[in-house]
Design an enzyme around this catalytic site. Structure first.
Site, PDB file in Angstrom:
ATOM      1  N   THR A  96       0.888  -1.258   0.170  1.00 56.91           N
ATOM      2  CA  THR A  96      -0.060  -0.002   0.068  1.00 56.91           C
ATOM      3  C   THR A  96       0.925   1.331   0.135  1.00 56.91           C
ATOM      4  O   THR A  96       0.745   2.248  -0.732  1.00 56.91           O
ATOM      5  CB  THR A  96      -0.926   0.095   1.203  1.00 56.91           C
TER       6      THR A  96
ATOM      7  N   TYR B 100     -13.003  -3.758  -0.564  1.00 56.14           N
ATOM      8  CA  TYR B 100     -14.250  -3.408  -1.288  1.00 56.14           C
ATOM      9  C   TYR B 100     -15.358  -4.546  -1.267  1.00 56.14           C
ATOM     10  O   TYR B 100     -16.423  -4.464  -1.144  1.00 56.14           O
ATOM     11  CB  TYR B 100     -13.859  -2.898  -2.710  1.00 56.14           C
TER      12      TYR B 100
ATOM     13  N   TYR C  94      -2.075 -10.241   5.184  1.00 57.85           N
ATOM     14  CA  TYR C  94      -2.266  -8.797   5.455  1.00 57.85           C
ATOM     15  C   TYR C  94      -3.580  -8.495   5.767  1.00 57.85           C
ATOM     16  O   TYR C  94      -4.564  -8.475   4.998  1.00 57.85           O
ATOM     17  CB  TYR C  94      -1.707  -7.975   4.212  1.00 57.85           C
TER      18      TYR C  94
ATOM     19  N   ARG D 180      -8.614  -0.298   5.479  1.00 61.90           N
ATOM     20  CA  ARG D 180      -8.677  -0.186   3.993  1.00 61.90           C
ATOM     21  C   ARG D 180      -9.511  -1.151   3.495  1.00 61.90           C
ATOM     22  O   ARG D 180      -9.898  -0.820   2.513  1.00 61.90           O
ATOM     23  CB  ARG D 180      -7.075  -0.372   3.516  1.00 61.90           C
TER      24      ARG D 180
ATOM     25  N   LYS E 229       0.601 -10.017   8.914  1.00 66.93           N
ATOM     26  CA  LYS E 229       0.657  -8.485   9.232  1.00 66.93           C
ATOM     27  C   LYS E 229      -0.733  -8.168   9.541  1.00 66.93           C
ATOM     28  O   LYS E 229      -1.599  -7.924   8.914  1.00 66.93           O
ATOM     29  CB  LYS E 229       1.212  -7.894   7.723  1.00 66.93           C
TER      30      LYS E 229
ATOM     31  N   ILE F  28       6.033  -4.910  10.073  1.00 65.61           N
ATOM     32  CA  ILE F  28       6.451  -4.225   8.686  1.00 65.61           C
ATOM     33  C   ILE F  28       5.928  -2.749   8.976  1.00 65.61           C
ATOM     34  O   ILE F  28       4.668  -2.376   8.934  1.00 65.61           O
ATOM     35  CB  ILE F  28       5.613  -4.992   7.548  1.00 65.61           C
TER      36      ILE F  28
END
Length: 296
Positions: free
Chosen positions: A46, A109, A135, A140, A164, A206
């Site tokens: 990202t 989404y 992840y 998001r 993550k 990370i």
């Protein structure tokens, strides 16, 4: 996968004034991070604005980082999205020879159910030639990969080696750490939770800020892994303001302002993101100047 313990960073993709990829700046950033003590690098996440890059640009970024790294630290590449079939095809086509693992974000989404998320990563697992780090970033993606789903994936697929975890929820993080298989890595995906995650039994972070302050951030995480919380928290508190500032107007506008201050790259981002404001750049410059020379 002990090579992926410690401090990894989600690299930016620096741009020239015309918004083409600034290859020389990317080389400088890679060298700066490695020389600062980072344990591994993550490309095309990202923070790397991967959703705005063409296929050719992604390959350029991968090739540049591989060459600049020259085998010095492990590399992870972001391969994620919300079209499972397309991702499977991409994994079958990519040359991942120089990468140690892939980082794959939960679909955004679509808002799949937990079963949909499981089946998505099952397909990724069966297609990937490299180990996979899940992840989870609900802020998001609009859907949380719940601990039960993460643990189910960890137990069912040997090549899913870690997560993550960027939910920012320490209760969720500690639940996963408590119940995970021994060799499954729980990696903080949020700078403020990096040290608490490590002290709770996580494998590292990370980071975003870590690429701007590689020496201090990697030392903090290393101290945490060594069970030296007092020393580690002294560094954490010194970096707290920076952790807030770089996200004040969104990522990666903030960390690119850090690199502009360090004169390693410009601060350009691609739409729909916009460059950090003059006010934020000033605050970041003041923080970095005050921080300069602080090596606990």
């Amino acid at each position: 996968m002990e090579r992926l313990y410690g401090t990894g960073v989600a690299l930016v993709t620096p741009f020239n004034e015309d918004l083409s990829i600034d290859v020389r700046a990317l080389e400088r950033i890679v060298a700066y991070g490695i020389e600062g003590g980072l344990d591994y690098l993550v490309v095309l996440g990202t923070t790397g604005e991967s959703v705005t890059l063409t296929k050719a640009e992604k390959q350029l970024v991968m090739d540049t980082v591989v060459a600049a790294n020259s085998g010095r630290v492990p590399l992870v590449v972001g391969v994620g999205g919300n079209n499972t079939a397309q991702l499977v095809a991409e994994l079958q086509q990519l040359d991942l020879t120089d990468f140690d693992a892939i980082l794959s974000v939960s679909p955004a989404y679509n808002k799949p159910t937990q079963e949909g998320i499981y089946q998505h990563f099952k397909a990724i697992s069966e297609a990937s030639p490299k180990p996979i780090i899940l992840y989870n970033v609900p802020g998001r993606t609009a859907s949380n990969v719940l601990p039960a789903t993460q643990l189910r994936l960890a137990r069912d697929f040997k090549n899913i080696i870690g997560v993550k975890e960027a939910s920012g929820d320490m209760l969720q993080l500690t639940q996963i750490i408590r119940e995970k298989p021994t060799d499954f890595m729980v990696i903080s995906g949020d700078d403020p939770t990096a040290l608490p995650t490590v002290l709770a039994g996580g494998a590292g972070v990370i980071s975003v800020l870590g690429q701007g302050l590689p020496m201090e951030f990697s030392k903090m995480v290393r101290l945490g892994l060594e069970g030296r919380p007092d020393e580690a928290y002294r560094l954490h508190y010194k970096m707290m303001e920076g952790m807030d500032l770089i996200f004040e107007e969104g990522n990666p506008a903030g960390i690119k302002a850090v690199f502009e201050t360090l004169e390693l790259s410009g601060a350009k981002v691609r739409l729909p993101l916009v460059e950090a404001s003059a006010e934020l750049k000033h605050k970041i410059k003041v923080f970095m100047r005050a921080f300069n020379g602080v090596h606990a």
